[in-house]
Design an enzyme around this catalytic site. Structure first.
Site, PDB file in Angstrom:
ATOM      1  N   HIS A  73       0.132  15.074  50.845  1.00 16.66           N
ATOM      2  CA  HIS A  73      -0.528  14.389  49.722  1.00 16.66           C
ATOM      3  C   HIS A  73      -1.270  13.133  50.164  1.00 16.66           C
ATOM      4  O   HIS A  73      -2.145  12.649  49.472  1.00 16.66           O
ATOM      5  CB  HIS A  73       0.465  14.109  48.584  1.00 16.66           C
ATOM      6  N   ASP A 121       4.986  19.442  51.549  1.00 14.17           N
ATOM      7  CA  ASP A 121       4.228  18.194  51.603  1.00 14.17           C
ATOM      8  C   ASP A 121       4.254  17.670  53.044  1.00 14.17           C
ATOM      9  O   ASP A 121       4.950  16.713  53.361  1.00 14.17           O
ATOM     10  CB  ASP A 121       4.845  17.188  50.621  1.00 14.17           C
ATOM     11  N   SER A 216       4.622   6.526  51.445  1.00 11.36           N
ATOM     12  CA  SER A 216       4.412   7.961  51.558  1.00 11.36           C
ATOM     13  C   SER A 216       3.978   8.329  52.964  1.00 11.36           C
ATOM     14  O   SER A 216       3.208   7.613  53.592  1.00 11.36           O
ATOM     15  CB  SER A 216       3.303   8.383  50.609  1.00 11.36           C
TER      16      SER A 216
END
Ligand SMILES: *[C@@H]1O[C@H](CO)[C@@H](O)[C@H](O)[C@H]1NC(C)=O
Ligand SMILES: *[C@@H]1O[C@H](CO)[C@@H](O)[C@H](O)[C@H]1NC(C)=O
Length: 262
Positions: A73, A121, A216
């Site tokens: 992502h 992911d 992230s």
């Protein structure tokens, strides 16, 4: 543990009335909450991924001379190239000794990356040429056993994220880290209402002295081995006490060895 689960179930039941538990992982970035400043250059595998405009996008980790492991992502909005910063402590100081900034135009995003389900992911940013290790830049070890279990182990998650939900727009200039306990997928799945699969890994969000997820794409490391890639957290933000969710590295060892550049 029973009471803990019961309380969570009650909270979930209450929230369910009006909250959609869509992980919504594209619109969020996750920050280390209550962590500490890392000792400078003590996590030499840590990478930062910036847009070509210099804007901070995500964390990552150096896993080989040419490959940065990160979350898929992270690259959704990256365009065709990114800048990778290695060997940094103060990311706001481009002149910092030991820092290296490299432009990459080559990404490998898992072909089954699914934002809605938060599955697969995982991605690699490939560097144009191999880099050498230095005092400030080293790669991290990946696990070797596909079936390794990490429940109750303490991991270190690191990143340049802001360190409170109330000031979530500013990144931290210096690298921060948090020690955090890995919890069972079973328990995590209750908190996330069935969204957690065997290719996820979760850390405790409840204890005040433990922490939220880091940026992230950043690494969760246990005893020098990277076991997770920061993926998502509950929509209410990191200090909500919800577990942090990672891509489980052991589920993707074959994918990594197939796509890694050395
Ligand atoms: C980081 O670097 C910037 C730019 O050189 C500097 O202004 C700032 O004081 C540094 N921050 C820390 C915490 O060292
Ligand atoms: C994890 O860290 C906590 C708090 O520092 C400590 O009490 C606990 O013993 C550690 N667990 C393991 C398995 O090392």
């Amino acid at each position: 543990m029973f009471i803990y689960t019961l309380v969570l179930l009650l909270v979930i039941a209450a929230l369910r009335q009006n909250v959609s538990c869509e992980a919504n992982i594209q619109s969020q970035s996750f920050k280390i909450i209550n962590g500490n400043e890392a000792a400078p250059h003590s996590l030499p595998y840590q990478a930062a991924i910036l847009g070509m405009d210099g804007k901070f996008l995500c964390g990552g980790s150096l896993i080989s001379p040419r490959s940065i492991l990160t979350a898929a992502h992270c690259l959704d909005r990256a365009g065709t190239s990114v800048q990778v910063v290695l060997g940094a402590h103060n990311i706001s100081n481009p002149g910092e000794e030991g820092q290296l900034k490299i432009t990459s135009t080559q990404f490998v995003i898992h072909k089954d990356w699914n934002a809605k389900k938060a599955l697969n992911d995982i991605a690699l940013v490939i560097l144009p040429k191999p880099i050498e290790t230095t005092n400030t830049i080293k790669w991290v070890t990946l696990p070797t056993k596909k079936n390794a279990i990490y429940i109750n182990k303490n991991g270190t998650v690191s990143g340049w994220g802001a360190y409170s939900d109330s000031d979530a727009t500013n990144i931290s200039p210096v690298l921060r880290e948090a020690r955090i306990k890995i919890i069972s997928n079973f328990f995590c799945n209750i908190a996330y209402m069935g969204k957690i699969t065997s290719s996820h890994l979760c850390t405790d969000g409840l204890k005040k002295q433990t922490f939220c997820t880091g940026d992230s794409g950043g690494p969760l490391v246990v005893d020098g081995v990277q076991v997770g890639i920061v993926s998502f957290n509950f929509v209410f933000g990191c200090s909500s006490g919800w577990p942090g969710v990672y891509t489980r590295v052991t589920s993707f060892l074959d994918w990594i060895s197939e796509h890694v550049y050395n």
